[in-house]
Design a protein around this motif. Sequence first.
Motif, PDB file in Angstrom:
ATOM      1  N   GLY A   1       2.925   3.505  -5.052  1.00  0.00           N
ATOM      2  CA  GLY A   1       2.625   3.710  -6.183  1.00  0.00           C
ATOM      3  C   GLY A   1       2.294   4.100  -7.227  1.00  0.00           C
ATOM      4  N   LYS A   2       1.414   2.333  -7.126  1.00  0.00           N
ATOM      5  CA  LYS A   2       0.850   1.491  -8.326  1.00  0.00           C
ATOM      6  C   LYS A   2       0.116   2.534  -9.524  1.00  0.00           C
ATOM      7  CE  LYS A   2      -0.234  -1.982  -5.725  1.00  0.00           C
ATOM      8  NZ  LYS A   2      -0.006  -1.198  -4.009  1.00  0.00           N
ATOM      9  N   SER A   3      -1.266   3.368  -7.728  1.00  0.00           N
ATOM     10  CA  SER A   3      -2.003   4.062  -8.931  1.00  0.00           C
ATOM     11  C   SER A   3      -1.746   4.918  -9.365  1.00  0.00           C
ATOM     12  CB  SER A   3      -3.023   4.181  -7.484  1.00  0.00           C
ATOM     13  OG  SER A   3      -3.793   3.264  -7.072  1.00  0.00           O
ATOM     14  N   THR A   4      -0.422   5.667  -8.935  1.00  0.00           N
ATOM     15  CA  THR A   4      -0.087   6.575  -9.173  1.00  0.00           C
ATOM     16  C   THR A   4       0.583   6.355 -10.287  1.00  0.00           C
ATOM     17  OG1 THR A   4       0.486   7.308  -6.502  1.00  0.00           O
ATOM     18  CG2 THR A   4       1.293   8.594  -8.840  1.00  0.00           C
TER      19      THR A   4
ATOM     20  N   GLY B   1      -5.201   1.023   1.083  1.00  0.00           N
ATOM     21  CA  GLY B   1      -4.727   0.246   2.504  1.00  0.00           C
ATOM     22  C   GLY B   1      -4.641   0.965   3.313  1.00  0.00           C
TER      23      GLY B   1
ATOM     24  N   HIS C   1      -3.508  -7.153  -4.755  1.00  0.00           N
ATOM     25  CA  HIS C   1      -2.723  -7.599  -3.751  1.00  0.00           C
ATOM     26  C   HIS C   1      -2.749  -9.312  -3.283  1.00  0.00           C
ATOM     27  CE1 HIS C   1      -1.640  -3.844  -2.189  1.00  0.00           C
ATOM     28  NE2 HIS C   1      -2.877  -3.288  -2.190  1.00  0.00           N
TER      29      HIS C   1
ATOM     30  N   GLN D   1      -9.080   2.284  -9.426  1.00  0.00           N
ATOM     31  CA  GLN D   1      -8.647   1.150  -8.453  1.00  0.00           C
ATOM     32  C   GLN D   1     -10.643   2.530  -7.734  1.00  0.00           C
ATOM     33  OE1 GLN D   1      -5.766   1.938  -5.892  1.00  0.00           O
ATOM     34  NE2 GLN D   1      -7.198   0.552  -4.378  1.00  0.00           N
TER      35      GLN D   1
ATOM     36  N   THR E   1      -4.772  12.095   0.663  1.00  0.00           N
ATOM     37  CA  THR E   1      -4.019  11.412   0.061  1.00  0.00           C
ATOM     38  C   THR E   1      -3.616  10.666   0.001  1.00  0.00           C
ATOM     39  OG1 THR E   1      -2.762  12.443   2.035  1.00  0.00           O
ATOM     40  CG2 THR E   1      -3.493  13.769  -0.126  1.00  0.00           C
TER      41      THR E   1
ATOM     42  N   ASN F   1       1.117  -1.394   0.126  1.00  0.00           N
ATOM     43  CA  ASN F   1      -0.534   0.331   0.296  1.00  0.00           C
ATOM     44  C   ASN F   1       0.614   0.905  -0.438  1.00  0.00           C
ATOM     45  OD1 ASN F   1      -2.104  -1.836   2.220  1.00  0.00           O
ATOM     46  ND2 ASN F   1      -2.937  -1.214   0.234  1.00  0.00           N
ATOM     47  N   GLY F   2       0.433   2.425  -0.796  1.00  0.00           N
ATOM     48  CA  GLY F   2       1.739   3.210  -0.809  1.00  0.00           C
ATOM     49  C   GLY F   2       2.694   2.674  -1.737  1.00  0.00           C
TER      50      GLY F   2
ATOM     51  N   SER G   1      -2.407   5.837   0.655  1.00  0.00           N
ATOM     52  CA  SER G   1      -3.634   5.100  -0.496  1.00  0.00           C
ATOM     53  C   SER G   1      -4.418   3.710  -0.005  1.00  0.00           C
ATOM     54  CB  SER G   1      -2.026   4.458  -0.321  1.00  0.00           C
ATOM     55  OG  SER G   1      -1.760   3.374   0.212  1.00  0.00           O
TER      56      SER G   1
HETATM   57  N1  LIG Z   1      -3.291  13.327  -4.817  1.00  0.00           N
HETATM   58  C1  LIG Z   1      -2.058  12.637  -4.117  1.00  0.00           C
HETATM   59  N2  LIG Z   1      -1.436  13.762  -2.730  1.00  0.00           N
HETATM   60  C2  LIG Z   1      -0.885  13.723  -2.020  1.00  0.00           C
HETATM   61  N3  LIG Z   1       0.116  12.259  -1.759  1.00  0.00           N
HETATM   62  C3  LIG Z   1      -1.155  11.730  -2.917  1.00  0.00           C
HETATM   63  C4  LIG Z   1      -1.502  11.625  -3.791  1.00  0.00           C
HETATM   64  N4  LIG Z   1      -1.628  10.661  -4.618  1.00  0.00           N
HETATM   65  C5  LIG Z   1      -1.074   9.687  -3.648  1.00  0.00           C
HETATM   66  N5  LIG Z   1      -0.427   9.911  -3.201  1.00  0.00           N
HETATM   67  C6  LIG Z   1       0.638   9.479  -2.084  1.00  0.00           C
HETATM   68  O1  LIG Z   1       1.376   8.964  -2.830  1.00  0.00           O
HETATM   69  C7  LIG Z   1       1.806   7.541  -2.252  1.00  0.00           C
HETATM   70  C8  LIG Z   1       1.928   6.614  -3.084  1.00  0.00           C
HETATM   71  O2  LIG Z   1       0.169   6.278  -4.250  1.00  0.00           O
HETATM   72  P1  LIG Z   1      -0.652   5.484  -4.089  1.00  0.00           P
HETATM   73  O3  LIG Z   1      -2.277   5.769  -4.537  1.00  0.00           O
HETATM   74  O4  LIG Z   1      -0.004   5.330  -5.728  1.00  0.00           O
HETATM   75  O5  LIG Z   1       0.041   3.692  -3.642  1.00  0.00           O
HETATM   76  P2  LIG Z   1      -1.120   1.985  -3.957  1.00  0.00           P
HETATM   77  O6  LIG Z   1       0.787   1.798  -4.722  1.00  0.00           O
HETATM   78  O7  LIG Z   1      -2.244   2.441  -5.833  1.00  0.00           O
HETATM   79  O8  LIG Z   1      -1.516   1.985  -2.770  1.00  0.00           O
HETATM   80  P3  LIG Z   1      -2.525   0.762  -2.431  1.00  0.00           P
HETATM   81  O9  LIG Z   1      -2.267  -0.363  -3.088  1.00  0.00           O
HETATM   82  O10 LIG Z   1      -3.100   1.125  -1.249  1.00  0.00           O
HETATM   83  O11 LIG Z   1      -3.830   0.888  -3.482  1.00  0.00           O
HETATM   84  C9  LIG Z   1       1.184   7.591  -0.808  1.00  0.00           C
HETATM   85  O12 LIG Z   1       2.153   7.647  -0.306  1.00  0.00           O
HETATM   86  C10 LIG Z   1       0.135   8.027  -1.509  1.00  0.00           C
HETATM   87  O13 LIG Z   1      -0.254   8.928  -0.047  1.00  0.00           O
END
Ligand SMILES: Nc1ncnc2c1ncn2[C@@H]1O[C@H](COP(=O)(O)OP(=O)(O)OP(=O)(O)O)[C@@H](O)[C@H]1O
Lengths: 329, 513
Positions: B48-51, B407, B205, B92, B403, B45-46, B405
């Motif tokens: 960066g996958k979704s980003t 999880g 996951h 997501q 902000t 979680n976090g 993620s």
């Molecule tokens: N709009 C935003 N503003 C600030 N921080 C952000 C923003 N979007 C995501 N983040 C931060 O960027 C990081 C990556 O987040 P992301 O959503 O890409 O994780 P993820 O791998 O998809 O996790 P998960 O499995 O929980 O979905 C995290 O630390 C999150 O807090």
Amino acid sequence: MERAAREEPARSRLARLFDTGGGRNLGLVAVLVLLGVVGVVTTDTFLTTANLLTVLTQASIIGVLTVGMTFVIIGGGIDLSVGKVMALASVWCTTVATQSFGWVVMIFCALAVGVGAGLVNGLLITYGRIVPFIATLAMLISAQGLAEQISGRRSQIVTDPVIAGIANTRLAGIPLLVYIFAAVVVVGWVVLNRTTFGRRTFAIGGNPEAARLAGLDVRRHTILLYVVSGLCAGIAAIMIASLTTTGSSTHGTLYELDAIAAVIIGGTLLTGGRGTLIGSILGVLVFTTITNLFILNNLATEVQNIAKGALIVIAVLIQTRAQRSSGTG
Amino acid sequence: MTTAPTPGPLLAMRGIVKQFPGVRALDGVDLDVTAGEVHCLLGQNGAGKSTLIKVLAGAHTPDAGEIVWAGRPVTFGSPQAADAAGIATIYQELDLVPGLTVAENVVLGHEPSRLGFSRLRAADDKARRLLRRLGHPEIPPRRELGRLSAAGQQIVSMARALAKDARLIVMDEPSAVLDPEEVQNLFRVIRELTADGVAVVYISHRLEEIREIGDRVTVLKDGRTVARNLPARTTPTADVIRLMTGRTVEYAFPPRAAPVSDEVVLQVEGLSRTGEFRDVSFTVRAGEVVGLAGLVGSGRSEIVETVYGARRPSAGTVRVRGKRLRPGSVPAAVRAGMGLAPEERKSQALLLGEPVFRNVSLPAMDRFATAGFLGPDADLAAAAEITGRLDVRPSDPRRPARTLSGGNQQKVVLARWLLQGCTVLLLDEPTRGVDVGARSEIYALVRRLAAQGAAIVLVSSEVPEVLGLADRVLVVREGRVVHEAPSGELDEGRVLDLVMEAVPAGAAERSGS
Ligand SMILES: Nc1ncnc2c1ncn2[C@@H]1O[C@H](COP(=O)(O)OP(=O)(O)OP(=O)(O)O)[C@@H](O)[C@H]1O
Ligand SMILES: [Mg+2]
């Protein structure tokens, strides 16, 4: 997680006080200063104590209504009835019968009418499940009707010397009405920012379902928000009765729109959950200053309304921009 | 529908960097995808996958890095640009419009039209065809989207991605809200797509899904690519987990302690809600975890929400420690010591714009107030202590919940009820979208709370989770409890049979009503 340790630089206390809308309130202060400069350049009377006190006095009545409106809008609702509830309260507290009991009863009466109307609004919205827009619109219309019926469409003269004297009283050169306004703002600010009531207001406006599932009593709280707004209308009723020395069903026409506009200009989200009281008050001051400038320059009210409309559009545009750039999760 | 496979990778992302205020979400990420493969993206979680996929989809602008699409360097300035290039994304968080119909959502952005008038019939046909392909002919195209269940909406969002005839489809945790059966449906569609040469980027996951559907795996950790293009089927699970977490995680359920006492804490009797479920009775003792197994839509969430008072029962009672609760009142339930971690954390649990610590202290804030007065940070330390204990990342409790993620948002919801100190905890899909590391932490947490005497009700679509965590399992089907047994007496196959069986042997179903 070392990445997380890198934080935004700590903001100054002053910035924190004005903020939560991303420095927007400072923008409003800048607009006020700009208007002041325009005033100084175009007139020689703008920057006189007498004129500035006039602006503040004019701002005070709408200002008190705006405090209540800010609570309601942050809590996710809207109250269209404030202007006419104020009129109704001013009429009710200035009938010959009420006045015969003296000023204490008059004040009590005005506040009771405001609180009562707010309570009815709240009950209709929560238990009656009527959307706030409709419920308070209905209240606006019926308050107007009731005020006309009680007064027989005549202005009722305030004979009580205490009530009539409020508007003429000055402390340290500043009108008592301005003190009342300031007191309402201070109390409102503390309640909104330093109490559980304020926290709940933000929570319920931000996500009512989440608030409900976290165990908050959303219905009771919503009712209280409209009561707060009604109470503010009651206070404003005494102020306007004193200022005009009349109670009248024609008071407060379209005041609700000015109050809502001030709240929006102040950066409060119309969908609820976010906003500041300081922003709303700055919004009121901007509006009143614009009116003042137009009057001092002998310009028509039509132009003035166009300017105000443009200001609302600009404020909302900035708001949506800011929202988009802050990103959607 | 697709062009001939491009020589070389269809997509190459190189050194992608994305900085958010205070967080570097991506810090040099690489990703290669070839046509016709299922490329899995793994990470905690976090990570960066979704980003990353939002950068790919044109929803975020990267601060640095290069994207090569079909052999040409590109920059997608907007989602429309990525769309036009042939990249479709299932986010997501569902990005559908609840007020529109199913069909309108499916064709949103490229409505079939003639002379500027949209052709409703054509849209309906298209939606119907795609829904049938996804194994859901029963979803009516004209139904308002907001009235579908979460799973139904997920299906529609897949139909929407398919509607675009894309060359690359990105799926960000599509299986999180789906039943095992529906996941199989999804996999069938994915196989059809890849056979046609479409590439799929798949995020989940659930590692067993990766094994089943994936071809290659890329692992992200703290915004960096730590492993690229591993073979999905042959890389040992332990290796993948170590790459993701940087440590070895005991991927097992914690042992059950002996029941703390025989005291019945939660007693539900004859609970019914017209049209949703009927005559549900069960008890939970102190220190016991009771699992509700069943399909999505079988009424499990409705049951726990009614126990919690969020829905008003048409009949039946709920007692906590013998005291009868006022029906349909959440405040009464919370006062009696109940807490609910609801199914949809974004819409039902979180104040997305508020800081994390205020989300945590929401029900408990009175405790930090004096006569109703509450300083802006009065509850900060206590909330931060709990989020720290649950290892919520990023750790700054002043960050807006938005902000975080997925999880980590779930952990915030759990932190809320830990701070409140619940004696009855209702958990609806508590590990949905939660990574392996955090998942085992949540399992341990649930057991620890039970050991401290809490009564816990667990709803989960993952049968192994129910069996591994619960002491006793109730199987719910079509709004009725059809079976109850200690989890030791059940296995996965048996539970799946019970969950799906059309008519249970000998049960006098549908009498009365
Ligand atoms: N709009 C935003 N503003 C600030 N921080 C952000 C923003 N979007 C995501 N983040 C931060 O960027 C990081 C990556 O987040 P992301 O959503 O890409 O994780 P993820 O791998 O998809 O996790 P998960 O499995 O929980 O979905 C995290 O630390 C999150 O807090
Ligand atoms: Mg994600």
